[in-house]
Design an enzyme around this catalytic site. Structure first.
Site, PDB file in Angstrom:
ATOM      1  N   TYR A 238      -0.696 -10.848  -1.162  1.00  0.00           N
ATOM      2  CA  TYR A 238       0.354 -10.297  -0.624  1.00  0.00           C
ATOM      3  C   TYR A 238       0.333 -10.644   0.759  1.00  0.00           C
ATOM      4  CZ  TYR A 238      -3.028  -6.819   1.424  1.00  0.00           C
ATOM      5  OH  TYR A 238      -4.085  -6.447   2.248  1.00  0.00           O
TER       6      TYR A 238
ATOM      7  N   HIS B  87      -7.345  -8.775  -3.535  1.00  0.00           N
ATOM      8  CA  HIS B  87      -8.840  -7.913  -3.046  1.00  0.00           C
ATOM      9  C   HIS B  87      -8.668  -6.286  -3.178  1.00  0.00           C
ATOM     10  CE1 HIS B  87      -6.325  -7.846   0.898  1.00  0.00           C
ATOM     11  NE2 HIS B  87      -7.201  -6.581   1.056  1.00  0.00           N
TER      12      HIS B  87
ATOM     13  N   TYR C 145       0.798  -1.178  -0.016  1.00  0.00           N
ATOM     14  CA  TYR C 145       0.045   0.054   0.009  1.00  0.00           C
ATOM     15  C   TYR C 145       0.989   1.328   0.080  1.00  0.00           C
ATOM     16  CZ  TYR C 145      -3.838  -3.002   1.190  1.00  0.00           C
ATOM     17  OH  TYR C 145      -4.785  -4.025   1.154  1.00  0.00           O
TER      18      TYR C 145
ATOM     19  N   HIS D 287     -10.514  -2.887  -1.428  1.00  0.00           N
ATOM     20  CA  HIS D 287     -11.285  -2.600  -0.027  1.00  0.00           C
ATOM     21  C   HIS D 287     -12.390  -1.455  -0.748  1.00  0.00           C
ATOM     22  CE1 HIS D 287      -8.483  -3.865   3.098  1.00  0.00           C
ATOM     23  NE2 HIS D 287      -7.625  -4.045   2.040  1.00  0.00           N
TER      24      HIS D 287
ATOM     25  N   ARG E 236      -2.679 -12.664   2.034  1.00  0.00           N
ATOM     26  CA  ARG E 236      -3.987 -12.470   2.088  1.00  0.00           C
ATOM     27  C   ARG E 236      -4.228 -12.527   0.570  1.00  0.00           C
ATOM     28  NH1 ARG E 236      -7.386  -8.071   4.077  1.00  0.00           N
ATOM     29  NH2 ARG E 236      -8.685 -10.152   3.901  1.00  0.00           N
TER      30      ARG E 236
END
Length: 291
Positions: free
Chosen positions: A191, A215, A157, A217, A212
């Site tokens: 990730y 995806h 991120y 969010h 994870r």
């Protein structure tokens, strides 16, 4: 009370809480004390082990800053975050399911117009998202505020990029009069959650992987509806059945369709491969209190 021992200590602590004026606080604190004491008795906790626990929690707090929330990560990996979601967001069969919030949301993301590119420099293959937001009655929800964020092609991120001075892979939109939401993003990838802190140490000690599934969010808010905090997961991801934070729901798995170079859903020409996602979000109406 004097001469407290292992059989009387719990009652003594509960007595000290008897005058707590807030009944909900009293209920929570009393239950916490009972369960903590029962836990210590069940495992016959040693002083050394409890000191290790204190050091672990201290290190967890010390790892937190304005860009890193290790306690949320700890809650997520212990399943507590998803448990509280399940306890507090029981929805009708038509409504989109909620899942974990995660540690990488930040307020104040750029407000963009529909159709904009949220990447803003983040690397990844193009993804075109076309979604609708409606209520359980099927009616479109116009003017819903949608907060979107995702990791880049390397699984990071923007908060995890030292020195980055602008937002990447995140934005806020508002649905149009027909409840439509559409924007350009990047294809999400699986990730690992950060493992350079106490949570990573715990995962290694318990032989758990940190991954994870891919995806995107979403937080969706609109007057008269419950706020929806959710993800859309990539179908076929290797970690759908072993998500490190227990957040996957079958209803949240989307078809991220791979497309060859050519005309994209927004009418633009794409020189290389791209991806497209269509997804419908259904909001639960706020229950009106009975008179």
């Amino acid at each position: 009370m004097r001469n407290i021992n292992e059989d009387t200590i719990t009652g003594a602590v509960l007595d000290r809480l008897a005058d707590t004026p807030d009944p909900r606080l009293k209920e929570i604190m009393s239950a916490l004390v009972r369960h903590l004491h029962d836990f210590a008795r069940e495992v016959k906790l040693t002083e050394h082990e409890w000191m290790q626990g204190i050091e672990f929690l201290t290190a967890t707090g010390q790892k937190c800053d304005d860009k890193r929330q290790e306690f949320i990560l700890l809650s997520d990996t212990l399943g507590l975050s998803m448990l509280t979601v399940a306890l507090n967001h029981s929805k009708s069969a038509q409504a989109t399911e909620a899942t974990v919030f995660g540690p990488f949301h930040v307020p104040g993301a750029p407000v963009l117009s529909l159709g904009s590119d949220i990447a803003n420099g983040a690397k990844g293959e193009p993804l075109f998202v076309n979604a609708t937001v409606r209520g359980t009655d099927g009616k479109p929800v116009a003017g819903a505020v949608v907060d979107v964020w995702e990791a880049d092609a390397e699984g990071f991120y923007d908060l995890q990029r030292p020195g980055l001075d602008h937002a990447e892979g995140r934005a806020v939109f508002q649905t149009d009069g027909e409840g439509r939401l559409y924007f350009k993003a990047i294809m999400p990838v699986a990730y690992p959650i950060p493992t350079d802190g106490p949570v990573g140490t715990m995962l290694e000690a318990t032989r758990r992987h940190p991954w994870r599934p891919a995806h995107v969010h979403f937080i969706i808010q609109a007057p008269g509806y419950e706020t929806l905090i959710t993800h859309v997961f990539k179908d076929g991801d290797a970690y759908l059945d072993s998500d490190a934070v227990f957040g996957v729901r079958s209803s949240l798995i989307g078809d991220f369709r791979s497309q060859p170079a050519g005309v994209a859903p927004d009418g633009s020409m794409q020189a290389g491969p791209f991806h497209a996602l269509d997804f419908d979000f259904v909001l639960e109406p706020v229950m009106q209190a009975k008179p």
